[in-house]
Write a protein that holds these residues in place. Structure first.
Motif, mmCIF file in Angstrom:
data_model
loop_
_atom_site.group_PDB
_atom_site.id
_atom_site.type_symbol
_atom_site.label_atom_id
_atom_site.label_comp_id
_atom_site.label_asym_id
_atom_site.label_seq_id
_atom_site.Cartn_x
_atom_site.Cartn_y
_atom_site.Cartn_z
ATOM 1 N N ARG A 124 30.502 -20.950 30.558
ATOM 2 C CA ARG A 124 29.476 -21.430 31.484
ATOM 3 C C ARG A 124 28.840 -22.719 30.961
ATOM 4 O O ARG A 124 28.582 -23.661 31.727
ATOM 5 C CB ARG A 124 28.410 -20.357 31.693
ATOM 6 C CG ARG A 124 27.327 -20.774 32.690
ATOM 7 C CD ARG A 124 26.419 -19.619 33.027
ATOM 8 N NE ARG A 124 27.149 -18.584 33.727
ATOM 9 C CZ ARG A 124 27.459 -18.630 35.032
ATOM 10 N NH1 ARG A 124 27.114 -19.680 35.765
ATOM 11 N NH2 ARG A 124 28.119 -17.642 35.587
ATOM 12 N N TYR A 127 31.336 -25.519 31.507
ATOM 13 C CA TYR A 127 31.384 -25.871 32.924
ATOM 14 C C TYR A 127 30.151 -26.671 33.337
ATOM 15 O O TYR A 127 30.269 -27.701 34.025
ATOM 16 C CB TYR A 127 31.499 -24.606 33.772
ATOM 17 C CG TYR A 127 31.134 -24.831 35.227
ATOM 18 C CD1 TYR A 127 31.918 -25.638 36.050
ATOM 19 C CD2 TYR A 127 29.989 -24.247 35.767
ATOM 20 C CE1 TYR A 127 31.577 -25.861 37.366
ATOM 21 C CE2 TYR A 127 29.645 -24.474 37.085
ATOM 22 C CZ TYR A 127 30.436 -25.279 37.881
ATOM 23 O OH TYR A 127 30.085 -25.510 39.191
ATOM 24 N N GLU A 128 28.977 -26.219 32.922
ATOM 25 C CA GLU A 128 27.754 -26.914 33.310
ATOM 26 C C GLU A 128 27.718 -28.333 32.751
ATOM 27 O O GLU A 128 27.275 -29.277 33.432
ATOM 28 C CB GLU A 128 26.542 -26.118 32.844
ATOM 29 C CG GLU A 128 26.343 -24.810 33.621
ATOM 30 C CD GLU A 128 25.222 -23.962 33.066
ATOM 31 O OE1 GLU A 128 24.742 -24.286 31.950
ATOM 32 O OE2 GLU A 128 24.831 -22.978 33.737
ATOM 33 N N GLN A 131 30.325 -30.379 34.722
ATOM 34 C CA GLN A 131 29.854 -30.603 36.084
ATOM 35 C C GLN A 131 28.776 -31.676 36.105
ATOM 36 O O GLN A 131 28.742 -32.529 37.013
ATOM 37 C CB GLN A 131 29.328 -29.304 36.686
ATOM 38 C CG GLN A 131 28.976 -29.409 38.163
ATOM 39 C CD GLN A 131 30.172 -29.798 39.017
ATOM 40 O OE1 GLN A 131 31.219 -29.169 38.963
ATOM 41 N NE2 GLN A 131 30.028 -30.872 39.810
ATOM 42 N N ALA A 134 30.539 -34.902 35.713
ATOM 43 C CA ALA A 134 31.210 -35.261 36.964
ATOM 44 C C ALA A 134 30.205 -35.774 37.986
ATOM 45 O O ALA A 134 30.476 -36.756 38.704
ATOM 46 C CB ALA A 134 31.958 -34.054 37.513
ATOM 47 N N ASP A 135 29.058 -35.134 38.055
ATOM 48 C CA ASP A 135 28.022 -35.577 38.990
ATOM 49 C C ASP A 135 27.550 -36.991 38.644
ATOM 50 O O ASP A 135 27.338 -37.822 39.535
ATOM 51 C CB ASP A 135 26.841 -34.605 38.968
ATOM 52 C CG ASP A 135 27.208 -33.246 39.548
ATOM 53 O OD1 ASP A 135 28.235 -33.158 40.265
ATOM 54 O OD2 ASP A 135 26.470 -32.271 39.279
ATOM 55 N N THR A 190 36.672 -36.348 35.845
ATOM 56 C CA THR A 190 35.610 -35.415 35.469
ATOM 57 C C THR A 190 35.477 -34.294 36.495
ATOM 58 O O THR A 190 35.169 -33.155 36.137
ATOM 59 C CB THR A 190 34.268 -36.154 35.330
ATOM 60 O OG1 THR A 190 33.979 -36.862 36.545
ATOM 61 C CG2 THR A 190 34.312 -37.134 34.162
ATOM 62 N N ARG A 191 35.721 -34.631 37.763
ATOM 63 C CA ARG A 191 35.668 -33.577 38.787
ATOM 64 C C ARG A 191 36.759 -32.541 38.541
ATOM 65 O O ARG A 191 36.525 -31.337 38.672
ATOM 66 C CB ARG A 191 35.831 -34.194 40.181
ATOM 67 C CG ARG A 191 35.649 -33.187 41.317
ATOM 68 C CD ARG A 191 36.198 -33.727 42.621
ATOM 69 N NE ARG A 191 37.650 -33.860 42.566
ATOM 70 C CZ ARG A 191 38.496 -32.837 42.704
ATOM 71 N NH1 ARG A 191 38.031 -31.588 42.876
ATOM 72 N NH2 ARG A 191 39.794 -33.036 42.640
ATOM 73 N N ALA A 194 35.788 -30.372 35.563
ATOM 74 C CA ALA A 194 34.745 -29.424 35.943
ATOM 75 C C ALA A 194 35.331 -28.308 36.798
ATOM 76 O O ALA A 194 34.968 -27.131 36.646
ATOM 77 C CB ALA A 194 33.628 -30.134 36.698
ATOM 78 N N SER A 195 36.248 -28.645 37.681
ATOM 79 C CA SER A 195 36.882 -27.634 38.530
ATOM 80 C C SER A 195 37.688 -26.648 37.679
ATOM 81 O O SER A 195 37.647 -25.436 37.913
ATOM 82 C CB SER A 195 37.795 -28.318 39.561
ATOM 83 O OG SER A 195 38.472 -27.350 40.341
ATOM 84 N N LYS A 198 35.347 -24.346 35.910
ATOM 85 C CA LYS A 198 34.814 -23.339 36.839
ATOM 86 C C LYS A 198 35.838 -22.232 37.072
ATOM 87 O O LYS A 198 35.485 -21.042 37.134
ATOM 88 C CB LYS A 198 34.447 -23.992 38.168
ATOM 89 C CG LYS A 198 33.803 -23.034 39.172
ATOM 90 C CD LYS A 198 32.491 -22.481 38.637
ATOM 91 C CE LYS A 198 31.662 -21.814 39.722
ATOM 92 N NZ LYS A 198 32.330 -20.619 40.268
#
Length: 400
Positions: A124, A127-128, A131, A134-135, A190-191, A194-195, A198
């Motif tokens: 987690r 992932y955070e 993410q 990526a954002d 990065t997306r 992150a995917s 997840k």
């Protein structure tokens, strides 16, 4: 399981102390005078003295003869004990492969649960972090696109260069285009990371949910192991006292005791590998408020159950066994202890507040507020598995 203690024979103290008798004769492990044991014959002189010594010595030999000269019955009894101890050791040893396999299966199940619980925490966090990266990359790329749009596109940028009075450098246009292209590629990379993170997190949460659904299977493995150990113990307990004093019996008993210790320690070791997950603020408030309805119940225990059962409502909340909601209640059990935790006038198994307050009521009814022993009994009733009790308590101890 305690091995039979060896027998130690201590000498009996003499009322007359350790002094030698007047005739200088010692008998066995303590000195004694010739009294009623030997009839007194009044023989004088050196011959009489030697006679008295011979009589006394003869009495000692007669008295000690059962110890110094084993009878045929004693020899046969000792041989029987040896054969019995060897047979018992062989029977216990024959069970060893099954015991080893059962212990390994039980430990593997425990470790799998502990690793799944711990893995979700690490996954987690990964992932955070990805993410968030990526954002940020997407936001940077979007800002570049917006700036380019506001400048009128590539032609607008070229026109701006011409109006600055600086000789136009056409290399700026490829540069701007390249920056935006790299930003777009980085945002996409990065997306994707992150995917993937997840997906791994979801897989781990599904894994821990599956393991919890199989708590009965884990307990069955434990019971298989205990059944084998009990069989071995019954074999040892049937031994005679004389066989228990032999090295073969003691070795088998020690080996069995070691396996029992390993089985007991397995749950503790697996639980020690688990860590506490971050608790959402709303869930923390519900855990703390619900615990107050049961004096003596630590709110961290409710939080640990929430983590193990559904990761504080972020994991799967439907089990193959039919348990539902963030605290994984069977509907019939929930109906019996249902509590309205959020004050909306109804108790809903899917509502976190209701489920948490109901869990507190259930634990309290099973002794959770009555000291450590009561708490452990309540947890065992929540999920009939000793490993579950150890896991919840270990996580609760790490929650701050």
């Amino acid at each position: 399981m305690d091995a039979a203690a060896g027998r130690r024979f201590a000498p009996t103290a003499s009322a007359s102390g350790s002094r030698a008798p007047a005739d200088g004769v010692r008998c066995g492990v303590k000195a004694s005078r010739i009294n009623a044991d030997v009839a007194y014959v009044p023989i004088g002189g050196e011959l009489g003295h030697r006679a008295r010594r011979w009589l006394a010595t003869g009495a000692c030999v007669l008295a000690l003869s059962p110890l110094l000269v084993p009878t045929a019955a004693d020899a046969e009894s000792a041989a029987q004990a040896q054969r019995e101890a060897a047979a018992i050791a062989a029977q216990v040893q024959a069970l060893q492969p099954q015991v080893t396999a059962a212990l390994a299966a039980y430990e593997a199940a425990l470790d799998g649960v502990a690793r799944s619980v711990s893995a979700t925490v690490a996954d987690r966090r990964v992932y955070e972090a990805l993410q968030a990266q990526a954002d940020q990359a997407a936001a940077t790329y979007a800002a570049g696109i917006a700036a380019l749009y506001e400048a009128g596109g590539p032609l607008g940028i070229y026109a701006a260069l011409l109006t600055t009075g600086v000789p136009p450098d056409l290399r700026h246009l490829p540069y701007v285009s390249g920056v935006l292209s790299r930003q777009a590629a980085w945002a996409e990379t990065t997306r994707q990371f992150a995917s993937a993170a997840k997906q791994r997190l979801d897989a781990d949460e599904a894994s821990i949910d599956t393991e919890l659904d199989n708590a009965a299977t884990i307990q069955q493995r434990y019971l298989v192991l205990q059944g084998l150990l009990d069989r071995a113990q019954a074999i040892l307990d049937a031994a005679t006292a004389r066989a228990r004093a032999l090295a073969a019996w003691e070795s088998a008993a020690a080996a069995l005791a070691a396996v029992r210790v390993a089985a007991d320690q397995a749950g503790v070791d697996a639980a020690a590998n688990a860590v506490a997950e971050p608790i959402p603020d709303a869930y923390r408030a519900w855990y703390q408020a619900a615990a107050k309805t049961c004096p003596g119940l630590p709110w961290q225990v409710l939080a640990a159950i929430g983590q193990v059962e559904s990761h504080h409502g972020q994991g799967t909340m439907v089990s193959a066994a039919g348990a539902l909601g963030p605290m994984q209640f069977l509907p019939a059990t929930f109906a019996r202890y249902a509590t309205d935790g959020n004050g909306d006038g109804k108790a809903d198994i899917w509502n976190p507040a209701d489920a948490i307050f109901t869990a507190a009521r259930y634990l309290c009814a099973n002794g959770a507020g009555q000291g450590e022993a009561g708490l452990q009994a309540a947890l065992w009733n929540y999920n009939h598995a000793e490993w579950y009790v150890q896991l919840v308590l270990a996580i609760a101890a790490k929650i701050r």
